[in-house]
Design an enzyme around this catalytic site. Sequence first.
Site, PDB file in Angstrom:
ATOM      1  N   GLU A 114       0.814  -1.202   0.000  1.00 39.65           N
ATOM      2  CA  GLU A 114       0.000   0.000   0.000  1.00 39.65           C
ATOM      3  C   GLU A 114       0.856   1.264   0.000  1.00 39.65           C
ATOM      4  OE1 GLU A 114      -3.055   0.028  -0.546  1.00 39.65           O
ATOM      5  OE2 GLU A 114      -3.874  -1.907   0.069  1.00 39.65           O
ATOM      6  N   ASP A 255      -4.469  -9.722  -8.274  1.00 37.01           N
ATOM      7  CA  ASP A 255      -4.826  -8.857  -9.397  1.00 37.01           C
ATOM      8  C   ASP A 255      -3.699  -8.031 -10.001  1.00 37.01           C
ATOM      9  OD1 ASP A 255      -4.714  -7.428  -7.035  1.00 37.01           O
ATOM     10  OD2 ASP A 255      -6.738  -6.617  -7.163  1.00 37.01           O
ATOM     11  N   GLU A 348     -18.429  -6.983  -3.059  1.00 35.61           N
ATOM     12  CA  GLU A 348     -17.081  -7.539  -3.027  1.00 35.61           C
ATOM     13  C   GLU A 348     -17.054  -8.948  -3.624  1.00 35.61           C
ATOM     14  OE1 GLU A 348     -14.024  -5.447  -0.957  1.00 35.61           O
ATOM     15  OE2 GLU A 348     -15.211  -4.988  -2.735  1.00 35.61           O
ATOM     16  N   GLU A 369     -12.449  -0.110  -9.914  1.00 35.49           N
ATOM     17  CA  GLU A 369     -12.012  -1.023 -10.967  1.00 35.49           C
ATOM     18  C   GLU A 369     -12.948  -1.071 -12.171  1.00 35.49           C
ATOM     19  OE1 GLU A 369      -9.530  -1.787  -7.600  1.00 35.49           O
ATOM     20  OE2 GLU A 369     -11.716  -1.698  -7.746  1.00 35.49           O
ATOM     21  N   THR A 472      -1.410   1.087 -10.177  1.00 38.61           N
ATOM     22  CA  THR A 472      -2.658   0.454  -9.760  1.00 38.61           C
ATOM     23  C   THR A 472      -3.463   1.324  -8.807  1.00 38.61           C
ATOM     24  OG1 THR A 472      -3.578  -1.701  -9.132  1.00 38.61           O
ATOM     25  CG2 THR A 472      -1.814  -0.796  -7.740  1.00 38.61           C
TER      26      THR A 472
END
Length: 545
Positions: A114, A255, A348, A369, A472
């Site tokens: 993160e 991902d 989710e 996304e 991302t």
Amino acid sequence: MNMLVKLLLPLFILNNISYAVRTYTKADLMKLREEVRDMFYLAYDSYLKYAYPYDELRPISCDGIDTYGSYSLTLIDALDTLAIMGNYSEFQRVVDILSTKTNFDANINVSVFETNIRIIGGLLSAHLLSNKAGIKLEPGWPCNGPLLRLAEDVAKRLIVAFDTKTRMPYGTVNLHSGVPKGETTVTCTAGVGTFIVEFGTLSRLTGDPLYEEVALNALYSLFNHRSQLGLFGNHIDIDSGKWTAQDAGIGSGVDSYFEYLVKGSILLQRPELMEMFYELRKAIDKHLKKDDWYMWVSMTKGQVTLPVFQSLEAYWPGVLSLIGETSNAMRTLHNYHQVWQQYGFTPEFYYIPQTEAGSNKESYPLRPELIESIMYLYRATGDPYLLQAGEDILRSIQHSARTPCGYATIKDVRDHKKEDRMESFFLSETTKYLYLLFDTDNFIHNQGQYGTVIDTPNGECVIEAGGYIFNTEAHPVDPAALHCCYSGSNSDLFDFKSIQEKKFQFQGETIKDRHTQLRASTEEKNRRNCYNTRGSPRPDNYRIQ
């Protein structure tokens, strides 16, 4: 059925992919763009008023909370969105605040993943957008500057995580003292494979190859731990190399590994990364893809273990668009958009056979996304259906997530109850991708029609010529700027005919070793082909500013 959901249901039949789509005029798009701008500023201004210097705004309580490291995360994450929306004065003000900070030394434990995508990514992007925003630049920019130094300071604090037997990183470090004592050796797949965009950018701007090298080594090592079916599990022990969670999919925990193989290849001109992606893509299509959905399967046997669609998986059509596979991407996107229309949001987890949200996985934390893939595919196809899909998302968020102080997580997509959290990615990603969908003339969409010529210590350099690569966390990187500071050898540009023939490239050896092995044959090839190693002259159609 929720009245909003009824209003949002489109007139299309999925199997035939036929639908009635409204026509959007330029004025329509500008109106939608300005609505997104207002959305951003309600949340951003509330963060400054009620939450700064905490990491995040709590939009129902109208106060702040630290979540990822107590470093004013939302301010850094939202910074390049200000530039994309043209607010250069506020961009300047925030850059001035950040520039007073000399380092990120703090006795706190943070997520390596993160911190990389949000803090390093945000600082690098803002650094590279500083010229566009009219910031007074230090001599030697873009190879120098306060935000670049801060990004490198953070990277130096994270890089100790990569000092492992497998060269795959730990998941947590202490920003002051390194890897915490007793830290688990289990890391998710994405936590191993999501560094090449940021670390590669750092190496190209600073001239220090270490960052790119450790990111590549982690990618190569992870690639070598794929199963015999060519699949990856969800979590791996970075000490032993054993998989501790063996479900294979394209969503949560995995991902951005696939995403970064494609984006890293394009950004850094590393075709071997694209070859790795294509190799893995074969296994994904063979074992995971079922009727344009992607299931979770056993990484060793290939049988379906979890027939779900995860909200995080909605990035996949956008990745396919980057390699030109828009037809496949559109079919999958239609499936994902149908889920949005069923609930007004994507939960989710969504159980595909039962066509219902997963138990205890019914939330929608303002994720970007789906709109990310819609924006990418609209840029690639111009299909007006995608504008309608984007407006669906805008309407849902405005109707059910808005609060007097910002926008709240949807706790349950079935009844649209709110939860008191607004993650920083709402300002760095969700609003940004919506804005860029409707702002068709934004400078980010430049396809090379114009650029800016600057003088650097390495000579004249073209920047701002388009082709931006988003990390991302949706922080854009100008690929042209990376060539202003880094004199790369043409040995970086070799062509892989097959991974098996070149499998020694994936053993995790250092960049220096690889260059030594290839230098002799490359120089001989260049001599035979009279290859121009200095590159082509600047095109005449570039605008000098």
